[in-house]
Structures are given as structure tokens and as C-alpha cells.
Design a protein around this motif. Structure first.
Motif, PDB file in Angstrom:
ATOM      1  N   MET A   1       0.968  -1.227  -0.208  1.00 58.74           N
ATOM      2  CA  MET A   1       0.022   0.220  -0.071  1.00 58.74           C
ATOM      3  C   MET A   1       1.160   0.979   0.359  1.00 58.74           C
ATOM      4  SD  MET A   1      -3.273  -0.782  -0.252  1.00 58.74           S
ATOM      5  CE  MET A   1      -2.825  -2.871  -1.175  1.00 58.74           C
ATOM      6  N   GLN A   2       2.061   1.204   0.338  1.00 59.25           N
ATOM      7  CA  GLN A   2       2.710   2.295   0.736  1.00 59.25           C
ATOM      8  C   GLN A   2       3.626   2.442  -0.487  1.00 59.25           C
ATOM      9  OE1 GLN A   2       5.985   1.308   3.587  1.00 59.25           O
ATOM     10  NE2 GLN A   2       4.322   2.074   5.315  1.00 59.25           N
ATOM     11  N   GLN A   3       4.032   0.914  -0.858  1.00 54.23           N
ATOM     12  CA  GLN A   3       4.685   1.875  -2.553  1.00 54.23           C
ATOM     13  C   GLN A   3       3.338   2.160  -3.478  1.00 54.23           C
ATOM     14  OE1 GLN A   3       6.128  -1.927  -4.112  1.00 54.23           O
ATOM     15  NE2 GLN A   3       8.281  -1.577  -2.685  1.00 54.23           N
ATOM     16  N   LEU A   4       1.991   1.978  -3.670  1.00 55.50           N
ATOM     17  CA  LEU A   4       0.807   1.788  -4.635  1.00 55.50           C
ATOM     18  C   LEU A   4       1.123   3.810  -4.305  1.00 55.50           C
ATOM     19  CD1 LEU A   4      -1.534  -0.989  -4.035  1.00 55.50           C
ATOM     20  CD2 LEU A   4      -0.432  -0.130  -6.313  1.00 55.50           C
ATOM     21  N   THR A   5       1.166   4.044  -2.691  1.00 54.25           N
ATOM     22  CA  THR A   5       0.298   5.522  -2.301  1.00 54.25           C
ATOM     23  C   THR A   5       1.342   6.921  -3.201  1.00 54.25           C
ATOM     24  OG1 THR A   5      -0.405   4.910  -0.835  1.00 54.25           O
ATOM     25  CG2 THR A   5       0.115   7.272  -0.860  1.00 54.25           C
ATOM     26  N   ALA A   6       3.081   5.785  -2.983  1.00 51.85           N
ATOM     27  CA  ALA A   6       3.866   6.321  -3.230  1.00 51.85           C
ATOM     28  C   ALA A   6       3.859   6.254  -5.062  1.00 51.85           C
ATOM     29  CB  ALA A   6       5.607   5.953  -3.270  1.00 51.85           C
ATOM     30  N   GLN A   7       2.822   5.414  -5.846  1.00 49.38           N
ATOM     31  CA  GLN A   7       2.574   5.933  -7.382  1.00 49.38           C
ATOM     32  C   GLN A   7       1.661   6.557  -7.540  1.00 49.38           C
ATOM     33  OE1 GLN A   7       3.927   1.933  -9.132  1.00 49.38           O
ATOM     34  NE2 GLN A   7       5.256   1.568  -7.693  1.00 49.38           N
ATOM     35  N   GLY A   8       0.759   7.019  -6.611  1.00 51.85           N
ATOM     36  CA  GLY A   8      -0.420   8.000  -7.234  1.00 51.85           C
ATOM     37  C   GLY A   8      -1.576   6.881  -6.596  1.00 51.85           C
ATOM     38  N   VAL A   9      -1.689   5.623  -5.954  1.00 51.27           N
ATOM     39  CA  VAL A   9      -2.479   5.104  -5.998  1.00 51.27           C
ATOM     40  C   VAL A   9      -3.337   4.953  -4.697  1.00 51.27           C
ATOM     41  CG1 VAL A   9      -3.508   2.435  -6.151  1.00 51.27           C
ATOM     42  CG2 VAL A   9      -1.996   3.095  -7.765  1.00 51.27           C
ATOM     43  N   ALA A  10      -4.197   6.270  -4.320  1.00 47.99           N
ATOM     44  CA  ALA A  10      -4.725   5.952  -3.307  1.00 47.99           C
ATOM     45  C   ALA A  10      -5.929   6.281  -2.467  1.00 47.99           C
ATOM     46  CB  ALA A  10      -3.765   7.336  -2.428  1.00 47.99           C
ATOM     47  N   GLY A  11      -6.865   6.016  -4.114  1.00 50.06           N
ATOM     48  CA  GLY A  11      -8.663   5.768  -3.105  1.00 50.06           C
ATOM     49  C   GLY A  11      -8.330   4.617  -2.586  1.00 50.06           C
ATOM     50  N   ARG A  12      -9.915   4.799  -2.181  1.00 44.95           N
ATOM     51  CA  ARG A  12     -10.005   4.286  -0.964  1.00 44.95           C
ATOM     52  C   ARG A  12     -12.298   3.500  -1.153  1.00 44.95           C
ATOM     53  NH1 ARG A  12      -7.991   4.231   3.941  1.00 44.95           N
ATOM     54  NH2 ARG A  12      -6.471   5.252   4.349  1.00 44.95           N
TER      55      ARG A  12
END
Length: 316
Positions: A149-160
Motif C-alpha cells: 500500500m505504501q508503494q502504491l500510494t507513492a505511485q499515486g494510487v490512493a483511492g479507497r
């Protein structure tokens, strides 16, 4: 059960699962289109032929983690499914857990070309990527999911995802968009625009304002990796590293590329070996770079903990 490589990249062929309107569907969890909450979590759904397509489509909002299991063939895989469902509640919608009982819905396992159970597949924007093929303790699973999840957030994937089965109150409109954390909006917008420099600047602001923000720190570290590797020719970088095994710049660049490619242990081992071979400023530079990669992956990740022990051995 013998594990085999998962080798189906790209989109899933769903044509085999198209059914005539009104046709009966089999498998656990058939019912409402979104599926009933599974495993006691509002962010887990038992997959059936009826809701498989809509669950895949939900990955356009936020990641879907599908776990394929069989309680009859491998009871431990059923426990992994239960653990993933439980953790989906802890992550509060950062991912949706899709539970696929391959005995109940063998057609889905066939469509996904599942080689064995257990298998956890991460689906992001409709694209499946293998994540896990072993039964692991829930603590290790939690650490692995935190890192993902941290890596995805860093790549702009942060939906819920919205909780399964939740309905808007009377007079309220349904929320059709992902519930992204507004603190990271500027950094994620920069990443979406392929602006690594902008993402680094925005994450740096967050870290400066709150050094304890682990998600911002991980985002900053990953954004820096993206910044350093922008426009790099992978083959040329590897050839340069092979020709200059003690060149810190060449080795750290390939370590960055390995990390982005998912070869986390390879990235760490490359830099630990470099620390062993170098001294003085070069050793310090290699060590600092490795610590930065630890931050990008997540300091609680088991691979980081293992590499920290190796680094300590290399230094002393």
C-alpha cells in the motif's frame, strides 16, 4: 502443494464468464451485485460468477486483492483467505479483499489460469499482478500489505473502497469517487502527471511538517527512486554496473531499478555487498542509499529487517 510460476501478465480474459441474463450462478457469495461482506469485514466480498466482473471493475477505484483458496484441498489456504478478509477491515478500504473458493467457482480459477492455491493476486486498474503464493502468518501478511500500500500510494494510487453493503442515508447522494486522503493529493497529482520532481517536493513538505508521518516518508523515498531512475536505459545501467562492480553510482542505480521492478531482495543484497567491498565515503554513500530504500519499502517489512541484519554484519 507444489507452487508454479504465475505467468499470466496483462488483462484477464473475462469472455468465458459472460452469462445470459437470468442464468443461474453458482458458488458462495452469489446475491447482490457487489457481493455480501465476507469474513466479517465490510471490505471483503465472496466472489461468484455474478460479481466477478464488477469486482474487477472496482479496481479502477482502489486495489482489489483476490485470494484463491480451497479449504478441501489445502485448509491452510482457507485461513489465508480469512486473514486477508480480516486485514481488509484494518486497512479501511485501501483494498478490497475478493475471496475466491476455487471449488465453488472453478470457472473463475480457469479464467485467471490459477496454477495452484493459495494465490493472492493484486488487481490495480484492471491489471492483475501476482502478490503471494504461500501461506504466511497474519503478522507477516500485514507487513507485506503495508509495504504494498505504501508503494502504491507513492505511485499515486490512493483511492479507497466504500464499505460493502453500505447505503447512503435518505436524502444523501452516493459518493461515486475514491476517498483519497487530501494530505497527499498534491503529491499524488504530481505522480499522476509523471512529475517526480514535483512529487518529491510535495512529499518533502509533508515530512517536514510531520516527521512521524510514515506514509509520507515512504512516499518521499519512493518518489526519489522514481526521480533517480527517470529516463534510464535499464540494459545500459546493468551493463555499466557489471563492468564497474565497485562504482557506487552504477550499483545504486541498478538497485533502484531492481526495487521498482519488484526485486526487493536483489536490490538490498546488491548494496549490502557493495558496503562489504567499499570503505570511507564510498561505503557511507552505499549505506545511506540502502537506508533510503529501506524507507521506500517500509521499515517493518520482513525483507528490510533481514537486510538490516545483513548490513550490520557487513559494517562490523
Amino acid at each position: 502443494m507444489t507452487q508454479q510460476p504465475f505467468s499470466r501478465p496483462g488483462a484477464v480474459d473475462l469472455s468465458a464468464l459472460q452469462r445470459p441474463a437470468g442464468a443461474p450462478t453458482g458458488g458462495a457469495g452469489a446475491g447482490a451485485e457487489g457481493g455480501a461482506p465476507a469474513g466479517g469485514s465490510a471490505y471483503a466480498v465472496q466472489i461468484s460468477e455474478q460479481n466477478f466482473q464488477t469486482t474487477i471493475e472496482a479496481s479502477m477505484t482502489a486495489p482489489v486483492l483476490m485470494v484463491f483458496y480451497s479449504r478441501s484441498r489445502m485448509p491452510e489456504s482457507g485461513q489465508l483467505a480469512d486473514d486477508l478478509a480480516a486485514l481488509s477491515g484494518e486497512f479501511e478500504g485501501r483494498f478490497l479483499a475478493g475471496l475466491v473458493d476455487i471449488d465453488a467457482v472453478p470457472s473463475i480459477a480457469q479464467a485467471m489460469q490459477i496454477p495452484s492455491v493459495p494465490l493472492v493476486v493484486a488487481i490495480v486498474d484492471g491489471r492483475p499482478m501476482p502478490l503471494l503464493q504461500d501461506v504466511v502468518p497474519i503478522e507477516e501478511l500485514r507487513q507485506a500489505l503495508t509495504q504494498v500500500m505504501q508503494q502504491l500510494t507513492a505511485q499515486g494510487v490512493a483511492g479507497r473502497h466504500q464499505p460493502r453493503g453500505s447505503q447512503p442515508a435518505e436524502g444523501e447522494e452516493a459518493d461515486e469517487g475514491p476517498a483519497a486522503d487530501p494530505r497527499y493529493a498534491a503529491a499524488q497529482a504530481a505522480l499522476a502527471a509523471d512529475d517526480a520532481d514535483g512529487a518529491v517536493a510535495e512529499y518533502q513538505k509533508l515530512v517536514d511538517a510531520n516527521p512521524a508521518d510514515a506514509e509520507a516518508a515512504a512516499g518521499l523515498a519512493m518518489a526519489k527512486v522514481l526521480q533517480r531512475t527517470r529516463g534510464v536505459d535499464l540494459q545500459a545501467a546493468r551493463e555499466a554496473a557489471a563492468a564497474n562492480p565497485d562504482d557506487v553510482d552504477a550499483q545504486t542505480l541498478v538497485a533502484d531499478l531492481d526495487l521498482l521492478g519488484g526485486h526487493v531482495d536483489d536490490a538490498f543484497q546488491r548494496l549490502v555487498d557493495l558496503v562489504r567491498r567499499t570503505s570511507g565515503k564510498e561505503r557511507d554513500s552505499a549505506r545511506e542509499h540502502l537506508l533510503g530504500l529501506f524507507g521506500a519499502v517500509g521499515n517493518d517489512d520482513v525483507r528490510v529487517l533481514r537486510a538490516r541484519q545483513q548490513l550490520a554484519s557487513a559494517l562490523f
